[in-house]
Write a protein that holds these residues in place. Structure first.
Motif, PDB file in Angstrom:
ATOM      1  N   THR A 120      41.216 -70.745  47.516  1.00 52.75           N
ATOM      2  CA  THR A 120      41.269 -70.958  46.357  1.00 52.75           C
ATOM      3  C   THR A 120      40.648 -69.825  45.485  1.00 52.75           C
ATOM      4  O   THR A 120      39.674 -69.384  46.173  1.00 52.75           O
ATOM      5  CB  THR A 120      40.659 -72.288  45.866  1.00 52.75           C
ATOM      6  OG1 THR A 120      39.013 -72.574  46.397  1.00 52.75           O
ATOM      7  CG2 THR A 120      41.182 -73.568  46.952  1.00 52.75           C
ATOM      8  N   ALA A 121      40.962 -69.823  44.306  1.00 54.64           N
ATOM      9  CA  ALA A 121      40.105 -69.035  43.344  1.00 54.64           C
ATOM     10  C   ALA A 121      38.538 -69.040  43.262  1.00 54.64           C
ATOM     11  O   ALA A 121      37.834 -68.229  43.128  1.00 54.64           O
ATOM     12  CB  ALA A 121      41.051 -68.781  41.958  1.00 54.64           C
ATOM     13  N   ASP A 122      38.159 -70.193  43.132  1.00 56.44           N
ATOM     14  CA  ASP A 122      36.969 -70.667  42.935  1.00 56.44           C
ATOM     15  C   ASP A 122      35.959 -70.210  44.272  1.00 56.44           C
ATOM     16  O   ASP A 122      35.058 -69.813  44.126  1.00 56.44           O
ATOM     17  CB  ASP A 122      36.729 -72.200  42.800  1.00 56.44           C
ATOM     18  CG  ASP A 122      35.200 -72.693  42.559  1.00 56.44           C
ATOM     19  OD1 ASP A 122      34.881 -72.107  41.681  1.00 56.44           O
ATOM     20  OD2 ASP A 122      34.939 -73.573  43.295  1.00 56.44           O
ATOM     21  N   LEU A 123      36.526 -70.598  45.433  1.00 60.08           N
ATOM     22  CA  LEU A 123      36.031 -70.267  46.702  1.00 60.08           C
ATOM     23  C   LEU A 123      35.741 -68.613  46.852  1.00 60.08           C
ATOM     24  O   LEU A 123      34.912 -68.278  47.083  1.00 60.08           O
ATOM     25  CB  LEU A 123      36.665 -70.926  47.857  1.00 60.08           C
ATOM     26  CG  LEU A 123      36.363 -72.348  48.414  1.00 60.08           C
ATOM     27  CD1 LEU A 123      36.902 -72.510  49.717  1.00 60.08           C
ATOM     28  CD2 LEU A 123      34.700 -72.277  48.671  1.00 60.08           C
ATOM     29  N   ALA A 124      36.830 -68.038  46.190  1.00 61.50           N
ATOM     30  CA  ALA A 124      36.979 -66.593  46.461  1.00 61.50           C
ATOM     31  C   ALA A 124      35.978 -65.900  45.575  1.00 61.50           C
ATOM     32  O   ALA A 124      35.163 -64.936  45.971  1.00 61.50           O
ATOM     33  CB  ALA A 124      38.323 -66.248  46.042  1.00 61.50           C
ATOM     34  N   THR A 125      35.850 -66.647  44.510  1.00 63.55           N
ATOM     35  CA  THR A 125      34.786 -66.159  43.577  1.00 63.55           C
ATOM     36  C   THR A 125      33.273 -66.309  43.952  1.00 63.55           C
ATOM     37  O   THR A 125      32.553 -65.333  44.065  1.00 63.55           O
ATOM     38  CB  THR A 125      34.906 -66.717  41.952  1.00 63.55           C
ATOM     39  OG1 THR A 125      36.042 -66.292  41.490  1.00 63.55           O
ATOM     40  CG2 THR A 125      33.494 -66.322  41.295  1.00 63.55           C
ATOM     41  N   GLN A 126      32.950 -67.477  44.684  1.00 64.80           N
ATOM     42  CA  GLN A 126      31.612 -67.511  45.040  1.00 64.80           C
ATOM     43  C   GLN A 126      31.343 -66.779  46.391  1.00 64.80           C
ATOM     44  O   GLN A 126      30.095 -66.556  46.590  1.00 64.80           O
ATOM     45  CB  GLN A 126      31.396 -69.186  45.498  1.00 64.80           C
ATOM     46  CG  GLN A 126      31.602 -69.983  44.142  1.00 64.80           C
ATOM     47  CD  GLN A 126      31.325 -71.476  44.240  1.00 64.80           C
ATOM     48  OE1 GLN A 126      29.930 -71.678  44.746  1.00 64.80           O
ATOM     49  NE2 GLN A 126      32.196 -72.297  44.028  1.00 64.80           N
ATOM     50  N   TYR A 127      32.284 -66.579  47.212  1.00 67.36           N
ATOM     51  CA  TYR A 127      32.101 -65.866  48.433  1.00 67.36           C
ATOM     52  C   TYR A 127      31.901 -64.273  47.948  1.00 67.36           C
ATOM     53  O   TYR A 127      31.078 -63.820  48.511  1.00 67.36           O
ATOM     54  CB  TYR A 127      33.137 -65.901  49.389  1.00 67.36           C
ATOM     55  CG  TYR A 127      33.318 -67.261  50.001  1.00 67.36           C
ATOM     56  CD1 TYR A 127      32.350 -68.137  50.314  1.00 67.36           C
ATOM     57  CD2 TYR A 127      34.789 -67.666  50.572  1.00 67.36           C
ATOM     58  CE1 TYR A 127      32.562 -69.276  50.947  1.00 67.36           C
ATOM     59  CE2 TYR A 127      34.889 -68.738  51.176  1.00 67.36           C
ATOM     60  CZ  TYR A 127      33.717 -69.534  51.169  1.00 67.36           C
ATOM     61  OH  TYR A 127      33.987 -70.963  51.907  1.00 67.36           O
TER      62      TYR A 127
END
Length: 346
Positions: free
Chosen positions: A113-120
């Motif tokens: 997901t875009a949100d997970l990608a951003t946080q990683y």
């Protein structure tokens, strides 16, 4: 003494301990959730007090080993020092950002997901902007590196962290328009870098003046060895207990995060090692100069990730993956350095 005997049993199998801590943490998250609820109550200014204590237990002894007076010898190997400064602060943070951006937002866009990608990505930046402080002494010893140079290198990098970490992290995340609590970031650096830094200087000065250098280095500092180990293990269990649900719902993410991090390690090492050869820097200096940027001050990255986004955040998980993969990959680099001495010196 063989190379393998120079690294402690704990350090050599750090990846195994991380996996064990992960299993224990997940078990706690699933079967003893009241432990997490209880520990969550002890926070101040979004910073977990138990976690802060554990991180101080890890970082303070590391700082204590560094003689900041060694900075006076910076001119003795100026080319190597400048090289490691350039790699650590002009290449490493930006290459980590770029590699992670490509993987998390492009290559993984259909499986993450875009949100997970951003946080990683945030976790990657926090990790990539913190060059190694403690373990580089181990890597230097395993490659027969120059201990005096290694000390100067670490001391100067620790000074630079005080001033460069916050601006670089803020700039890189700003490129991706990722909002970051600037005041909390500054507070985190003060708590986990500035305070241990000042405390270590005061402690060293006190013991050198009253007990002597030999007592400080051979009696007082070794007392922290087991405490530091316990602190790291408890920190990992603490983190994974809060990460249990995230890991179980996205188990593949551990591998997905590790891939760009591994590429980053080999890329930075290759740039530094080949540059050192071109600059005709002796190999016993090139070895620690190349490995300090390839490894990371993961304790600091984990501490700041937790302070900014919480123990259970994907950001904290990403920085923790750095702990998981660093030792086996760095031992591989040690082997590469030791096997290329003839080529390097030719």
């Amino acid at each position: 003494m063989s190379n393998n005997s120079k690294i402690s049993f704990f350090d050599k199998y750090l990846t195994v301990w991380v996996i064990i801590c992960m299993v224990i943490g997940i078990i706690i998250s699933q079967y003893f959730p009241f432990v997490i609820e209880f520990l969550s109550k002890f926070e101040y200014a979004q910073i977990s007090i138990p976690m802060a204590i554990l991180i101080w237990i890890m970082i303070y002894p590391m700082m204590l080993k560094i003689d900041f007076n060694s900075i006076k010898r910076v001119k003795d190997n100026l080319r190597a020092i400048v090289l490691t400064w350039c790699v650590n602060w002009l290449i490493q943070p930006f290459s980590m950002y770029l590699i992670s951006l490509i993987f998390f937002t492009i290559i993984y866009q259909t499986i993450m997901t875009a949100d997970l990608a951003t946080q990683y990505l945030i976790g990657a930046v926090l990790l990539g902007t913190a060059p190694c402080t403690a373990m580089v002494f181990v890597w230097s010893e395993l490659t027969n590196g120059n201990p005096a140079y290694t000390l100067v290198q670490v001391a100067t990098n620790d000074i630079i962290i005080l001033f460069a970490y916050v601006p670089i992290v803020t700039y890189l995340l700003g490129i991706s328009k990722i909002a970051i609590p600037y005041d909390t970031l500054i507070l985190s650096v003060i708590l986990f870098v500035v305070i241990p830094f000042i405390a270590s200087i005061i402690t060293r000065k006190y013991f050198i003046n009253n007990k002597g250098v030999d007592y400080l280095e051979n009696t007082f500092i070794p007392k922290f060895n087991n405490i530091t180990t316990i602190g790291l293990l408890l920190t990992l269990i603490f983190i994974f207990s809060f990460q249990g649900n995230l890991i179980l719902s996205n188990p593949q993410d551990i591998v997905l995060i590790a891939i760009p991090f591994a590429i980053q390690i080999f890329l930075v090492f290759t740039i530094a090692y080949l540059s050192a050869k071109v600059l005709k820097i002796p190999q016993n200096i090139a070895a620690p100069a190349s490995m300090v940027g390839a490894s990371n001050f993961f304790e600091l990255a984990v501490a700041i990730a937790i302070a900014l986004y919480g123990i259970g955040s994907p950001v904290a998980l990403a920085t923790t993956v750095g702990v998981l993969i660093e030792v086996p990959l760095m031992l591989l680099l040690v082997k590469i350095i030791n096997n290329t001495k003839e080529w390097y010196n030719s």
